[in-house]
Design a protein around this motif. Structure first.
Motif, PDB file in Angstrom:
ATOM      1  N   TRP A   1      -6.940  10.624   3.545  1.00 33.12           N
ATOM      2  CA  TRP A   1      -7.164  10.338   4.970  1.00 33.12           C
ATOM      3  C   TRP A   1      -7.886   8.993   5.109  1.00 33.12           C
ATOM      4  N   HIS A   2      -8.918   8.815   4.283  1.00 30.67           N
ATOM      5  CA  HIS A   2      -9.703   7.567   4.299  1.00 30.67           C
ATOM      6  C   HIS A   2      -8.824   6.352   3.995  1.00 30.67           C
ATOM      7  N   VAL A   3      -8.043   6.437   2.915  1.00 27.14           N
ATOM      8  CA  VAL A   3      -7.226   5.284   2.508  1.00 27.14           C
ATOM      9  C   VAL A   3      -6.108   5.027   3.517  1.00 27.14           C
ATOM     10  N   LEU A   4      -5.552   6.099   4.075  1.00 26.62           N
ATOM     11  CA  LEU A   4      -4.505   5.924   5.093  1.00 26.62           C
ATOM     12  C   LEU A   4      -5.091   5.220   6.318  1.00 26.62           C
ATOM     13  N   LYS A   5      -6.200   5.755   6.807  1.00 28.45           N
ATOM     14  CA  LYS A   5      -6.789   5.258   8.053  1.00 28.45           C
ATOM     15  C   LYS A   5      -7.314   3.828   7.922  1.00 28.45           C
ATOM     16  N   GLU A   6      -8.034   3.571   6.836  1.00 25.69           N
ATOM     17  CA  GLU A   6      -8.704   2.272   6.717  1.00 25.69           C
ATOM     18  C   GLU A   6      -7.837   1.170   6.107  1.00 25.69           C
ATOM     19  N   PHE A   7      -6.857   1.555   5.290  1.00 30.18           N
ATOM     20  CA  PHE A   7      -6.124   0.523   4.555  1.00 30.18           C
ATOM     21  C   PHE A   7      -4.602   0.544   4.740  1.00 30.18           C
ATOM     22  N   ILE A   8      -3.989   1.720   4.635  1.00 29.98           N
ATOM     23  CA  ILE A   8      -2.517   1.738   4.666  1.00 29.98           C
ATOM     24  C   ILE A   8      -1.986   1.580   6.093  1.00 29.98           C
ATOM     25  N   ILE A   9      -2.515   2.355   7.020  1.00 28.68           N
ATOM     26  CA  ILE A   9      -2.001   2.286   8.391  1.00 28.68           C
ATOM     27  C   ILE A   9      -2.204   0.883   8.999  1.00 28.68           C
TER      28      ILE A   9
ATOM     29  N   GLY B   1      -3.786   2.586  -7.051  1.00 26.18           N
ATOM     30  CA  GLY B   1      -3.783   4.045  -7.063  1.00 26.18           C
ATOM     31  C   GLY B   1      -3.495   4.618  -5.685  1.00 26.18           C
ATOM     32  N   HIS B   2      -4.079   5.789  -5.403  1.00 23.45           N
ATOM     33  CA  HIS B   2      -3.850   6.483  -4.123  1.00 23.45           C
ATOM     34  C   HIS B   2      -2.360   6.660  -3.854  1.00 23.45           C
ATOM     35  N   ASN B   3      -1.666   7.041  -4.906  1.00 18.03           N
ATOM     36  CA  ASN B   3      -0.205   7.121  -4.862  1.00 18.03           C
ATOM     37  C   ASN B   3       0.312   8.147  -3.869  1.00 18.03           C
ATOM     38  N   MET B   4      -0.391   9.264  -3.731  1.00 16.53           N
ATOM     39  CA  MET B   4       0.088  10.305  -2.817  1.00 16.53           C
ATOM     40  C   MET B   4       0.001   9.815  -1.372  1.00 16.53           C
ATOM     41  N   ALA B   5      -1.095   9.105  -1.061  1.00 17.30           N
ATOM     42  CA  ALA B   5      -1.256   8.550   0.295  1.00 17.30           C
ATOM     43  C   ALA B   5      -0.124   7.556   0.582  1.00 17.30           C
ATOM     44  N   LYS B   6       0.142   6.673  -0.374  1.00 15.85           N
ATOM     45  CA  LYS B   6       1.215   5.685  -0.197  1.00 15.85           C
ATOM     46  C   LYS B   6       2.565   6.370  -0.018  1.00 15.85           C
ATOM     47  N   ALA B   7       2.820   7.375  -0.852  1.00 18.49           N
ATOM     48  CA  ALA B   7       4.136   8.027  -0.861  1.00 18.49           C
ATOM     49  C   ALA B   7       4.439   8.728   0.463  1.00 18.49           C
TER      50      ALA B   7
ATOM     51  N   LEU C   1       1.870  -2.782   0.052  1.00 22.98           N
ATOM     52  CA  LEU C   1       0.904  -1.759  -0.400  1.00 22.98           C
ATOM     53  C   LEU C   1       0.369  -2.046  -1.801  1.00 22.98           C
ATOM     54  N   ALA C   2       1.017  -2.983  -2.492  1.00 26.12           N
ATOM     55  CA  ALA C   2       0.666  -3.246  -3.898  1.00 26.12           C
ATOM     56  C   ALA C   2      -0.820  -3.556  -4.133  1.00 26.12           C
ATOM     57  N   PRO C   3      -1.508  -4.284  -3.225  1.00 25.87           N
ATOM     58  CA  PRO C   3      -2.933  -4.568  -3.492  1.00 25.87           C
ATOM     59  C   PRO C   3      -3.810  -3.314  -3.558  1.00 25.87           C
ATOM     60  N   ILE C   4      -3.346  -2.214  -2.979  1.00 30.65           N
ATOM     61  CA  ILE C   4      -4.136  -0.974  -3.047  1.00 30.65           C
ATOM     62  C   ILE C   4      -3.856  -0.308  -4.378  1.00 30.65           C
TER      63      ILE C   4
END
Ligand code: OSB
Ligand code: MG
Length: 368
Positions: A64-72, A95-101, A90-93
């Motif tokens: 949730w954190h990575v989606l909200k603050e970085f991916i979205i 790990g957090h593969n499940m969030a990316k996927a 998304l490459a600079p992030i």
């Protein structure tokens, strides 16, 4: 394609039957559903996390954190020409593969809809039906386990996978083989052993298992290579293969003979396809793993498993095997011959039931 809006839903779905592995016993599955609004199309994806950091370090909270603050923020109000472009952004992030996927799946769904083709075609899949097996957790008694195996064989599943852990291994497999002499059978240890358990692996070698999945530590390719040299049974890696590079390492070192592919574990469908292609070039058969997904995640898994090198039955079971009510319509159905039909409908190929997502929703957030 422009991303106008993203919605996240933390949902908790009660399981029909508890699921026990070497690392935990669960009665309900937590995950995040991603809903993305393009100009006219809507796409859905599933972030296959759980509430605990035991299978992977990712949890509902980290995702949730990575989606909200970085991916979205990377995708919202931006134009995207291709899925490849998403991967670059998304490459600079790390790990957090499940969030990316989860986000990639939702966008893939939209891109397929824009091209008016099914998800399976958008990925490059060729199969019309996929073969499936079932993954059965640790039970309270061997008698119960035998009963469950019987139940699933009657439904047509093409192979049985049972979870093992120290103390629930050789004897259990011996009793299964006594009852079902020649069924396609495999075991999954979810990292519960070390090379000190070599005697156990040598004993398991006598039961004609299709493979032993992830016997040793998730981050130890060298020990897996050592083990594979000592036993006939193919080692299959799951947790260890969290990237294309990891797959290359495993193949180079001889750490396994089979790979279980999960889009969430490798950061999305595109990476999953890259791992698939690499395995194909190296004569490593693959199969599609599962994370007790809701219908949304499983629909994406079916599309992925339609690629040609998915030559072994996957962990993609009937909706009713997991949940009383699924969040898609129609529910996923395993045919009597142990196959699932690959949807020919555009995009995900199933209708998503928003009212069911809301029913199981613990937290929702919209961006903007
Ligand atoms: O190791 O494959 C695994 C479920 C959750 C986490 C890890 C695993 C599993 C399964 C279930 O084995 C597969 C399924 O979705 O049916
Ligand atoms: Mg596994």
């Amino acid at each position: 394609m422009k991303v106008n809006r993203v919605e996240l839903f933390h949902i908790r779905m009660p399981l029909v039957h508890y699921f026990e592995t070497s690392f935990e016993k669960t009665n309900a599955r937590d995950c995040i559903i991603v809903k993305i609004f393009g100009t006219n199309e809507v796409g859905y994806g599933e972030v296959v996390v759980s509430s605990t950091p035991f299978y992977s370090y990712e949890t509902v909270e980290t995702a949730w954190h990575v989606l909200k603050e970085f991916i979205i923020p990377i995708i919202l109000n931006h134009k995207l020409k291709t899925i490849e472009e998403l991967a670059e952004r998304l490459a600079p992030i790390r790990g957090h593969n499940m969030a990316k996927a989860g986000v990639e799946e939702a966008l893939f769904d939209i891109f397929a809809k824009l091209q008016d083709i099914p998800m399976s075609k958008a990925i490059g899949g060729t199969r019309e039906r996929i073969e499936v097996g079932v993954s059965i957790g640790i039970q309270d008694s061997v008698k119960h386990l035998i009963g469950r195996i019987e139940h699933f064989l009657a439904q047509g599943y093409r192979r049985i996978k049972v979870k093992i852990k120290p103390g629930w291994d050789i004897d259990v497999v011996k009793q299964i083989r006594k009852t079902f002499r020649s069924i396609p059978l495999m075991v999954d240890a979810n990292c519960a052993y070390t090379l000190e358990d070599m005697d156990i692996f040598k004993s398991l070698d006598d039961f004609d298992l299709m493979m032993i999945e992830q016997p040793l530590a998730y981050d130890d390719m060298v020990d897996h290579a050592e083990l594979q040299k000592e036993i006939r049974t193919p080692v299959c890696l799951d947790e260890s293969i969290n990237s294309f590079a990891a797959a290359r390492t495993a193949i180079e070192l001889g750490s396994c003979k089979i790979i279980n592919i999960k889009a969430g574990r490798v950061g999305g469908l595109l990476n999953a396809k890259k791992v698939h292609d690499l395995c194909r070039e190296n004569d490593i058969p693959v199969w599609c793993g599962g994370m007790l997904e809701t219908g949304i995640g499983r629909a994406h898994n079916i599309a992925l498993a339609s690629l040609p090198n998915f030559v072994l039955p996957g962990d993609i079971s009937d909706s009713r095997r997991y949940y009383e009510e699924d969040i898609i319509k129609p529910p996923i159905e395993v045919q009597k011959d142990g196959t699932i039909e690959v949807s020919k409908e555009v995009g995900l190929g199933f209708s998503v039931l928003d009212e069911m997502i809301n029913k199981f929703c613990l937290r929702k957030e919209s961006f903007p």
